[in-house]
Design an enzyme around this catalytic site. Structure first.
Site, PDB file in Angstrom:
ATOM      1  N   ASP A  37       2.762  -6.118   2.295  1.00 12.80           N
ATOM      2  CA  ASP A  37       1.587  -5.394   2.795  1.00 12.80           C
ATOM      3  C   ASP A  37       2.040  -4.083   3.441  1.00 12.80           C
ATOM      4  O   ASP A  37       1.462  -3.629   4.421  1.00 12.80           O
ATOM      5  CB  ASP A  37       0.795  -6.245   3.783  1.00 12.80           C
ATOM      6  CG  ASP A  37      -0.630  -5.741   3.997  1.00 12.80           C
ATOM      7  OD1 ASP A  37      -1.063  -4.848   3.254  1.00 12.80           O
ATOM      8  OD2 ASP A  37      -1.293  -6.220   4.938  1.00 12.80           O
ATOM      9  N   ALA A  96      -8.254  -3.035   8.491  1.00 18.88           N
ATOM     10  CA  ALA A  96      -8.141  -1.584   8.323  1.00 18.88           C
ATOM     11  C   ALA A  96      -9.131  -1.038   7.300  1.00 18.88           C
ATOM     12  O   ALA A  96      -9.072   0.144   6.960  1.00 18.88           O
ATOM     13  CB  ALA A  96      -6.711  -1.225   7.919  1.00 18.88           C
ATOM     14  N   GLU A 154      -7.879  -4.199  -2.870  1.00 22.20           N
ATOM     15  CA  GLU A 154      -8.189  -4.911  -1.630  1.00 22.20           C
ATOM     16  C   GLU A 154      -9.565  -4.432  -1.179  1.00 22.20           C
ATOM     17  O   GLU A 154      -9.714  -3.499  -0.410  1.00 22.20           O
ATOM     18  CB  GLU A 154      -7.124  -4.659  -0.563  1.00 22.20           C
ATOM     19  CG  GLU A 154      -7.247  -5.629   0.605  1.00 22.20           C
ATOM     20  CD  GLU A 154      -6.056  -5.609   1.531  1.00 22.20           C
ATOM     21  OE1 GLU A 154      -5.982  -6.507   2.377  1.00 22.20           O
ATOM     22  OE2 GLU A 154      -5.212  -4.699   1.430  1.00 22.20           O
ATOM     23  N   ASP A 157       7.213 -10.599   8.621  1.00 24.07           N
ATOM     24  CA  ASP A 157       7.908  -9.550   9.361  1.00 24.07           C
ATOM     25  C   ASP A 157       8.155  -9.939  10.811  1.00 24.07           C
ATOM     26  O   ASP A 157       8.722  -9.159  11.584  1.00 24.07           O
ATOM     27  CB  ASP A 157       7.133  -8.232   9.297  1.00 24.07           C
ATOM     28  CG  ASP A 157       5.730  -8.328   9.891  1.00 24.07           C
ATOM     29  OD1 ASP A 157       5.294  -9.444  10.249  1.00 24.07           O
ATOM     30  OD2 ASP A 157       5.060  -7.280   9.994  1.00 24.07           O
ATOM     31  N   GLY A 158       7.708 -11.146  11.210  1.00 29.74           N
ATOM     32  CA  GLY A 158       7.872 -11.571  12.590  1.00 29.74           C
ATOM     33  C   GLY A 158       6.804 -11.047  13.515  1.00 29.74           C
ATOM     34  O   GLY A 158       6.788 -11.386  14.708  1.00 29.74           O
ATOM     35  N   HIS A 210       0.811  -1.226   0.000  1.00 26.14           N
ATOM     36  CA  HIS A 210       0.000   0.000   0.000  1.00 26.14           C
ATOM     37  C   HIS A 210       0.840   1.270   0.000  1.00 26.14           C
ATOM     38  O   HIS A 210       0.280   2.372   0.029  1.00 26.14           O
ATOM     39  CB  HIS A 210      -0.926   0.021   1.212  1.00 26.14           C
ATOM     40  CG  HIS A 210      -1.928  -1.090   1.224  1.00 26.14           C
ATOM     41  ND1 HIS A 210      -3.101  -1.044   0.502  1.00 26.14           N
ATOM     42  CD2 HIS A 210      -1.911  -2.295   1.852  1.00 26.14           C
ATOM     43  CE1 HIS A 210      -3.775  -2.178   0.698  1.00 26.14           C
ATOM     44  NE2 HIS A 210      -3.075  -2.952   1.504  1.00 26.14           N
TER      45      HIS A 210
END
Length: 383
Positions: free
Chosen positions: A274, A141, A130, A248-249, A62
Site C-alpha cells: 500500500d 484517504a 481502490e 510495516d509495524g 499507489h
C-alpha cells in the site's frame, strides 16, 4: 536465445528448499538436477550460500520514488517498475485511488502507453481500482465527494479503455448496488476485494458468496470485530477469502499479524505494501491522489486530518518484518509474497513459484534474507 543458469543455491520449490539448478531461457524457468553442468558459452550465476526464491508480487501500491500512480505518465510507471524490481517485487498492480472520471481515464491511458514501452523493471500486470464504490464512513484517504454507488456503465467504460487490464477492485459491500453487482464485475475479468467498509456481517458474507475473493488491507479502514456484531471483519476472518496485510509495524501490531496468520492460515494472507510516492525517499511532503500527505519517521499521514495514508513499505522489508514478527521460517512466510497473491489474481499458472515453464522471475536472498540479486523474465536486474 541466450540461457542463464543459477547454480549452487538452495531453491524454494513446493514449500521447501532443495538443491537444484535453474535454467532460464526465453523468459521461462526450467528446473534441472543440481549437478547439471551447463556447456558452451552459457552464463552461470553462482548462488552458493543463497536462497533462490520466486519474485514477489504486490497487488496494492499507489507509488514510489516520487511517483504517484494517480498522476503518473508511462515513463513514471516504468520508474516504479525499476524501483520495485530492485526490492524483489517482480510483478505488481498499479493502484488508482478514487479520483474523477477524467483522471481515472488518464491513469488508464498511462498504463496503456506503458504497455508499449521497452520495459526494464518489474512486470506491471494491470490496474487495481481502490474505489470509487466505497463507503464514506471508512473512506480513509479517499476524497468523499468522489465516492459513489455502484455504477456498472462507468466500470465497463474503464475496463474497455484499459483493454481488459483492470484486474482488481476494492468495493464496500454496503454501498448501494454493490453486492448485486459483484457477479457482473467478475464477468468483466476483475477480481473483487471488500474493504473501506462498515458493512454488517450478513451483507459482507453476501458479497463473499457473490464472488468477492479478498479483503483490502485487513483491519485497516473497516469496522472491527465485536462479539455481538462481527461486521465485515468477522466475515473476512471466518470465510475462506484472502486477506491483504500491510506488515510495516504501523498498520498492524506484530501480535495482530500473528493472529491473522493463525486465523486465516499461511495460504490466505497476501502481503502488500500500500506504498505511496514517498517509498524509497526521505521524510517530507508528498501527494496521494488529490491528498496532501506528510511523512515523518517513514509514517505517511494525511496533512489535514492525521489519518494514516498508505505506507513507505517495500516488499523486501515486509518479508524481514514478517520473519521477525512471527518467528516462522522463510519457507513458511514466502507464500504471502509469492504464491498467495498469484493464486488470488488467478495467475499462478505463470507466476508465484519456481516450476518448469513458469515466468523466470526470481529473487536471490543472502543468508540474512536480504536482496542480493533479482531476475525478471530471466534477465539480471542491475540494482
Amino acid at each position: 536465445m541466450e540461457k542463464y543458469y543459477i547454480k549452487g543455491g538452495s531453491v524454494y520449490m513446493d514449500g521447501r528448499f532443495c538443491d537444484r539448478t535453474i535454467a532460464m531461457e526465453d523468459g521461462h524457468i526450467f528446473v534441472l538436477p543440481k549437478d547439471f553442468e551447463p556447456g558452451g558459452d552459457a552464463q552461470v550465476y553462482n548462488a552458493s550460500g543463497c536462497h533462490v526464491v520466486p519474485g514477489f508480487i504486490d497487488v496494492h501500491t499507489h507509488g514510489a520514488v516520487g511517483v504517484d500512480v494517480n498522476a503518473a505518465s508511462a515513463e513514471d510507471l516504468e520508474k516504479i517498475c525499476q524501483f520495485m524490481a530492485g526490492n524483489g517485487t517482480t510483478s505488481w498492480l498499479c493502484s488508482v485511488l478514487t479520483d474523477t472520471r477524467e483522471q481515472t481515464l488518464a491513469c488508464i491511458d498511462a498504463f496503456n502507453e506503458h504497455e508499449k514501452m521497452d520495459q526494464q523493471g518489474a512486470h506491471l500486470l494491470g490496474i487495481h481500482l481502490e474505489g470509487p464504490f466505497l463507503a464514506s464512513e471508512f473512506k480513509g484517504a479517499m476524497p468523499e465527494y468522489l465516492l459513489q454507488k455502484a455504477n456498472m456503465p462507468l466500470l465497463a467504460e474503464y475496463q474497455e479503455r484499459a483493454k481488459g487490464n483492470i484486474r482488481y477492485i476494492t468495493v464496500s459491500p454496503e454501498v448501494e448496488g454493490i453486492v448485486e453487482a459483484i457477479p457482473d464485475i467478475r464477468k468483466m475479468g476483475i477480481k473483487v476485494a471488500i474493504g473501506h467498509s462498515g458493512a454488517d456481517y450478513e451483507t459482507s458474507m453476501k458479497a463473499i458468496e457473490n464472488g468477492a475473493v479478498c479483503c483490502t488491507h485487513t483491519f485497516n479502514a473497516m469496522k472491527l470485530l465485536h462479539q455481538h456484531f462481527p461486521a465485515i471483519m468477522g466475515a473476512a476472518l471466518e470465510s475462506d477469502i484472502y486477506c491483504e496485510a500491510i506488515c510495516d509495524g504501523r498498520h498492524l501490531h506484530p501480535g495482530v499479524v500473528r493472529l491473522l496468520l493463525k486465523t486465516k492460515g499461511l495460504d490466505k494472507v497476501v502481503a502488500i505494501t500500500d506504498s505511496i510516492m514517498a517509498a524509497g525517499l526521505p521524510d517530507g511532503q508528498y501527494k496521494l491522489g488529490v491528498n496532501d500527505v506528510v511523512v515523518v519517521d517513514g509514517d505517511a499521514k494525511l496533512a489535514d486530518t492525521g489519518v494514516r495514508a498508505g505506507s513507505t513499505l517495500t516488499q523486501n522489508t515486509a518479508l524481514l518484518n514478517l520473519l521477525r514478527f512471527t518467528g516462522r521460517d522463510l519457507n513458511q512466510i514466502l507464500p504471502l509474497l509469492t504464491e498467495n497473491p498469484a493464486k488470488m489474481l488467478g495467475i499462478y499458472d505463470k507466476k508465484g513459484s519456481i516450476a518448469d515453464g513458469k515466468d523466470a522471475d526470481i529473487v536471490i536472498l543472502d543468508q540474512e534474507n536480504e536482496i542480493k540479486d533479482v531476475f525478471v523474465s530471466g534477465k539480471l536486474i542491475r540494482r
